[in-house]
Design a protein around this motif. Sequence first.
Motif, short mmCIF file in Angstrom:
data_model
loop_
_atom_site.label_atom_id
_atom_site.label_comp_id
_atom_site.label_asym_id
_atom_site.label_seq_id
_atom_site.Cartn_x
_atom_site.Cartn_y
_atom_site.Cartn_z
N GLY A 89 104.82 0.22 59.71
CA GLY A 89 105.93 -0.10 60.21
C GLY A 89 107.02 0.51 59.46
O GLY A 89 108.25 0.59 59.99
N ALA A 90 106.73 0.95 58.33
CA ALA A 90 107.77 1.72 57.31
C ALA A 90 108.19 3.06 58.04
O ALA A 90 109.67 3.13 57.63
CB ALA A 90 107.03 2.00 55.79
N PRO A 91 107.66 4.07 58.58
CA PRO A 91 108.55 5.00 58.99
C PRO A 91 109.34 5.00 59.89
O PRO A 91 110.33 5.56 59.76
CB PRO A 91 107.13 6.10 59.46
CG PRO A 91 106.10 5.70 58.58
CD PRO A 91 106.17 4.08 58.47
N SER A 92 109.08 4.03 60.81
CA SER A 92 110.16 3.87 61.92
C SER A 92 111.25 2.89 61.21
O SER A 92 112.66 3.10 61.53
CB SER A 92 109.56 2.92 62.76
OG SER A 92 108.88 1.90 62.56
N ASP A 128 105.36 11.17 63.23
CA ASP A 128 106.65 11.73 63.21
C ASP A 128 107.35 12.20 64.63
O ASP A 128 108.48 12.19 64.82
CB ASP A 128 106.40 13.15 62.47
CG ASP A 128 106.38 12.79 60.95
OD1 ASP A 128 106.37 11.87 60.60
OD2 ASP A 128 105.83 13.87 60.25
N ALA A 129 106.30 12.65 65.67
CA ALA A 129 106.96 13.06 66.86
C ALA A 129 107.56 11.95 67.82
O ALA A 129 108.36 12.10 68.21
CB ALA A 129 105.82 13.75 67.72
N GLU A 136 116.24 10.69 69.13
CA GLU A 136 116.94 11.46 70.14
C GLU A 136 117.51 10.66 71.29
O GLU A 136 118.52 10.77 71.94
CB GLU A 136 116.09 12.89 70.48
CG GLU A 136 116.90 13.60 71.39
CD GLU A 136 116.06 14.86 71.83
OE1 GLU A 136 116.70 16.04 71.54
OE2 GLU A 136 114.75 14.77 72.04
N ALA A 137 116.16 9.86 71.63
CA ALA A 137 116.77 9.01 72.82
C ALA A 137 117.89 7.86 72.64
O ALA A 137 118.56 7.62 73.58
CB ALA A 137 115.33 8.12 73.35
N ALA A 138 117.89 7.51 71.38
CA ALA A 138 119.09 6.52 70.96
C ALA A 138 120.48 7.49 70.37
O ALA A 138 121.13 6.76 70.16
CB ALA A 138 118.64 5.66 70.05
N ARG A 142 117.34 14.02 65.83
CA ARG A 142 115.73 14.22 65.65
C ARG A 142 115.14 13.92 64.16
O ARG A 142 114.12 13.40 63.99
CB ARG A 142 115.03 15.10 66.40
CG ARG A 142 115.27 15.05 67.98
CD ARG A 142 114.82 16.18 68.62
NE ARG A 142 113.20 16.37 68.35
CZ ARG A 142 112.23 15.82 69.27
NH1 ARG A 142 112.62 15.25 70.21
NH2 ARG A 142 111.08 15.91 68.71
N GLY A 143 115.84 14.86 63.13
CA GLY A 143 115.46 15.10 62.02
C GLY A 143 115.77 13.97 61.16
O GLY A 143 115.23 13.94 59.88
N LEU A 144 116.33 12.87 61.51
CA LEU A 144 116.57 11.92 60.40
C LEU A 144 115.37 11.14 59.85
O LEU A 144 115.59 10.90 58.71
CB LEU A 144 117.60 10.72 61.20
CG LEU A 144 119.12 11.02 61.40
CD1 LEU A 144 119.70 9.89 62.15
CD2 LEU A 144 119.63 11.27 59.96
#
Length: 197
Positions: A89-92, A128-129, A136-138, A142-144
């Motif tokens: 859950g960390a990356p999100s 990552d994808a 982007e959807a929110a 995208r690169g954040l």
Amino acid sequence: MSRIDYYFSTLSPFTYLAGTRLEDIAARHGAEITYKPLDIMQLFQRTGGKPVPERHPNRQTYRLMELQRIADIQDMPINLKPRHWPTNGAPSAFAIIAAAKAGGGDLGALVHGFCRACWVEEKDIAEDAVIAEQLEAAGFDRGLGGWAMVEGAETYARNLEDAVNAGVFGAPFYITDDDQRFWGQDRLDHLDWHLGR
């Protein structure tokens, strides 16, 4: 302006089932939300909870029944056994932390997007994808997710400490600035009532 500290995990089905009702409630009452994603497994360890696989079978069975019932009542799709759960859950969470700092998008939609990706769309929210797609959807860059790892990790760890110190033991968990605490998406009506007093 009142404030709501929102402690949550992108891995939590109950966070998913909260939808964006918190954001609606906050807007209605002119309250500000501070988003505090945390490591739910570490929270359980620190506060006496157990990961789902370690719970008694009776509790596991009831949990699945309740999740389906809540989803049906709210007319929300749910996959009770998603392919990519549990995942990291960390990356999100890091992406949400970075998005909160950057601004310009919809944090509530981002949180819900990650949860929906896990609990409905069979996506791995550690990839990552998937993170880029949700950002982007929110309405965020995208690169954040890629350049926020160090700061994200520090804030993620601090959110856990803040949660334990504030009395949090599960997710989602909502705390108002007058220290009223609400655990679970099924307490959002109570939060709404409290803010309207």
